[in-house]
Design a protein around this motif. Structure first.
Motif, PDB file in Angstrom:
ATOM      1  N   GLY A  20       0.801  -1.207   0.000  1.00  0.00           N
ATOM      2  CA  GLY A  20       0.000   0.000   0.000  1.00  0.00           C
ATOM      3  C   GLY A  20       0.831   1.251   0.000  1.00  0.00           C
ATOM      4  O   GLY A  20       1.703   1.444  -0.833  1.00  0.00           O
ATOM      5  N   GLU A  21       0.570   2.132   0.974  1.00  0.00           N
ATOM      6  CA  GLU A  21       1.257   3.411   1.039  1.00  0.00           C
ATOM      7  C   GLU A  21       2.749   3.249   1.274  1.00  0.00           C
ATOM      8  O   GLU A  21       3.558   4.020   0.755  1.00  0.00           O
ATOM      9  CB  GLU A  21       0.641   4.268   2.146  1.00  0.00           C
ATOM     10  CG  GLU A  21      -0.767   4.756   1.829  1.00  0.00           C
ATOM     11  CD  GLU A  21      -1.328   5.620   2.932  1.00  0.00           C
ATOM     12  OE1 GLU A  21      -0.729   5.649   4.022  1.00  0.00           O
ATOM     13  OE2 GLU A  21      -2.359   6.268   2.700  1.00  0.00           O
ATOM     14  N   CYS A  22       3.151   2.251   2.064  1.00  0.00           N
ATOM     15  CA  CYS A  22       4.578   2.015   2.301  1.00  0.00           C
ATOM     16  C   CYS A  22       5.289   1.701   1.000  1.00  0.00           C
ATOM     17  O   CYS A  22       6.352   2.243   0.699  1.00  0.00           O
ATOM     18  CB  CYS A  22       4.765   0.867   3.282  1.00  0.00           C
ATOM     19  SG  CYS A  22       4.371   1.279   4.987  1.00  0.00           S
ATOM     20  N   ASP A  23       4.689   0.806   0.230  1.00  0.00           N
ATOM     21  CA  ASP A  23       5.282   0.413  -1.042  1.00  0.00           C
ATOM     22  C   ASP A  23       5.368   1.601  -1.981  1.00  0.00           C
ATOM     23  O   ASP A  23       6.395   1.832  -2.625  1.00  0.00           O
ATOM     24  CB  ASP A  23       4.446  -0.702  -1.673  1.00  0.00           C
ATOM     25  CG  ASP A  23       5.086  -1.223  -2.949  1.00  0.00           C
ATOM     26  OD1 ASP A  23       6.298  -1.457  -2.949  1.00  0.00           O
ATOM     27  OD2 ASP A  23       4.375  -1.364  -3.954  1.00  0.00           O
ATOM     28  N   ARG A 137       8.110   0.042   8.595  1.00  0.00           N
ATOM     29  CA  ARG A 137       6.793   0.307   9.161  1.00  0.00           C
ATOM     30  C   ARG A 137       6.331   1.663   8.641  1.00  0.00           C
ATOM     31  O   ARG A 137       7.144   2.513   8.292  1.00  0.00           O
ATOM     32  CB  ARG A 137       6.832   0.344  10.700  1.00  0.00           C
ATOM     33  CG  ARG A 137       7.317  -0.935  11.346  1.00  0.00           C
ATOM     34  CD  ARG A 137       6.297  -2.048  11.233  1.00  0.00           C
ATOM     35  NE  ARG A 137       6.703  -3.201  12.020  1.00  0.00           N
ATOM     36  CZ  ARG A 137       7.462  -4.171  11.573  1.00  0.00           C
ATOM     37  NH1 ARG A 137       7.944  -4.117  10.335  1.00  0.00           N
ATOM     38  NH2 ARG A 137       7.771  -5.201  12.345  1.00  0.00           N
ATOM     39  N   CYS A 138       5.018   1.890   8.626  1.00  0.00           N
ATOM     40  CA  CYS A 138       4.467   3.175   8.212  1.00  0.00           C
ATOM     41  C   CYS A 138       3.586   3.730   9.320  1.00  0.00           C
ATOM     42  O   CYS A 138       2.656   3.049   9.759  1.00  0.00           O
ATOM     43  CB  CYS A 138       3.628   3.040   6.943  1.00  0.00           C
ATOM     44  SG  CYS A 138       4.590   2.775   5.455  1.00  0.00           S
ATOM     45  N   ASN A 139       3.866   4.954   9.756  1.00  0.00           N
ATOM     46  CA  ASN A 139       2.957   5.635  10.681  1.00  0.00           C
ATOM     47  C   ASN A 139       1.819   6.281   9.916  1.00  0.00           C
ATOM     48  O   ASN A 139       0.670   6.173  10.255  1.00  0.00           O
ATOM     49  CB  ASN A 139       3.713   6.686  11.489  1.00  0.00           C
ATOM     50  CG  ASN A 139       4.452   6.080  12.664  1.00  0.00           C
ATOM     51  OD1 ASN A 139       4.367   4.877  12.875  1.00  0.00           O
ATOM     52  ND2 ASN A 139       5.167   6.893  13.398  1.00  0.00           N
ATOM     53  N   ASP A 140       2.154   6.977   8.865  1.00  0.00           N
ATOM     54  CA  ASP A 140       1.178   7.574   7.965  1.00  0.00           C
ATOM     55  C   ASP A 140       1.852   7.775   6.619  1.00  0.00           C
ATOM     56  O   ASP A 140       2.980   7.329   6.413  1.00  0.00           O
ATOM     57  CB  ASP A 140       0.610   8.888   8.527  1.00  0.00           C
ATOM     58  CG  ASP A 140       1.700   9.782   9.088  1.00  0.00           C
ATOM     59  OD1 ASP A 140       2.662  10.057   8.357  1.00  0.00           O
ATOM     60  OD2 ASP A 140       1.584  10.203  10.251  1.00  0.00           O
ATOM     61  N   ILE A 145       9.282   4.206   8.844  1.00  0.00           N
ATOM     62  CA  ILE A 145      10.072   3.805  10.001  1.00  0.00           C
ATOM     63  C   ILE A 145      10.932   2.615   9.608  1.00  0.00           C
ATOM     64  O   ILE A 145      10.427   1.612   9.109  1.00  0.00           O
ATOM     65  CB  ILE A 145       9.182   3.416  11.198  1.00  0.00           C
ATOM     66  CG1 ILE A 145       8.185   4.529  11.510  1.00  0.00           C
ATOM     67  CG2 ILE A 145      10.047   3.100  12.413  1.00  0.00           C
ATOM     68  CD1 ILE A 145       8.809   5.816  11.959  1.00  0.00           C
ATOM     69  N   LEU A 146      12.226   2.702   9.854  1.00  0.00           N
ATOM     70  CA  LEU A 146      13.160   1.620   9.558  1.00  0.00           C
ATOM     71  C   LEU A 146      13.645   1.013  10.862  1.00  0.00           C
ATOM     72  O   LEU A 146      14.170   1.707  11.727  1.00  0.00           O
ATOM     73  CB  LEU A 146      14.346   2.149   8.765  1.00  0.00           C
ATOM     74  CG  LEU A 146      13.983   2.867   7.458  1.00  0.00           C
ATOM     75  CD1 LEU A 146      15.200   3.509   6.846  1.00  0.00           C
ATOM     76  CD2 LEU A 146      13.368   1.901   6.474  1.00  0.00           C
ATOM     77  N   ILE A 147      13.469  -0.291  10.994  1.00  0.00           N
ATOM     78  CA  ILE A 147      13.855  -1.008  12.207  1.00  0.00           C
ATOM     79  C   ILE A 147      14.910  -2.053  11.841  1.00  0.00           C
ATOM     80  O   ILE A 147      14.687  -2.893  10.962  1.00  0.00           O
ATOM     81  CB  ILE A 147      12.644  -1.696  12.849  1.00  0.00           C
ATOM     82  CG1 ILE A 147      11.568  -0.642  13.187  1.00  0.00           C
ATOM     83  CG2 ILE A 147      13.057  -2.467  14.097  1.00  0.00           C
ATOM     84  CD1 ILE A 147      10.277  -1.235  13.694  1.00  0.00           C
TER      85      ILE A 147
END
Length: 212
Positions: A20-23, A137-140, A145-147
């Protein structure tokens, strides 16, 4: 030196959570920063302590400003102008840390010198093979976010803040001890850069320290 290198900053993304938005965000960033002749970045760096971070307050300390030049695949030149004038220069094989006021230049092999430099270079040149080291990860829609997949020095996570057009506006590096190092990208410009700027010839009166 540590404060200069925490620049930096940057981004490695995994396949299991890119959707989705992350991609979309990841691909758009890649498109924007891949296949460049060179890029000039003006940055402002500051640190928020563990206490201030826990309180949600943005009290800034250890403020620095400067400019970064990048030219794929390995060339990097960082010039810190505030509070002190210092340089980090790399051609991918050798890294120099030059402190003009002290007349000292530290010389390192590229592979033995902090990961932060490779992250900076990677994020602003298209994030090649970034999935190997970080989960995403995506907050918005404007934050990634990179972990780290494994223990990665003293970094808990990296937050990338985007502006319109998928331009990287800010990078926030969260330390496992609670402090946050923030890099604001004040200005970026895609340019051709003279390769000589990534070579360092020590002046005659400069003491050279060969580091391991």
């Amino acid at each position: 030196m540590r404060n200069i290198l925490l620049i930096s900053i940057f981004f490695f993304i995994p396949s299991f959570c890119i959707a989705g938005e992350c991609d979309t965000s990841f691909q758009k960033i890649r498109e924007r920063y891949s296949d460049l002749r060179g890029i000039k970045i003006q940055y402002r760096r500051y640190i928020i302590s563990k206490t201030m971070s826990m309180l949600g307050e943005g009290v800034e300390s250890d403020i620095a400003e400067g400019e970064i030049l990048l030219s794929p695949p390995y060339n990097l030149r960082l010039e810190q102008k505030i509070p002190s004038h210092e340089f980090i220069i790399s051609d991918g094989k050798t890294i120099w840390w030059y402190i003009p006021k002290d007349r000292i230049a530290h010389k390192y092999k590229a592979g033995s010198f902090g990961k932060e430099l490779s992250i900076i270079r990677s994020i602003f040149t298209g994030m090649k093979e970034i999935e190997k080291e970080f989960f995403l990860r995506c907050n918005d829609s404007d934050k990634l976010i990179l972990i780290p997949k494994e223990k990665w020095q003293d970094i808990e996570k990296i937050e990338i803040v985007l502006s319109k057009g998928y331009r990287i506006r800010k990078v926030k590096i969260y330390n496992i001890l609670g402090s946050v190092t923030c890099f604001e990208i004040k200005k970026e410009k895609f340019v051709s850069i003279n390769k000589n700027l990534f070579q360092f010839i020590p002046p005659p009166d400069v003491r050279i320290i060969q580091e391991k």
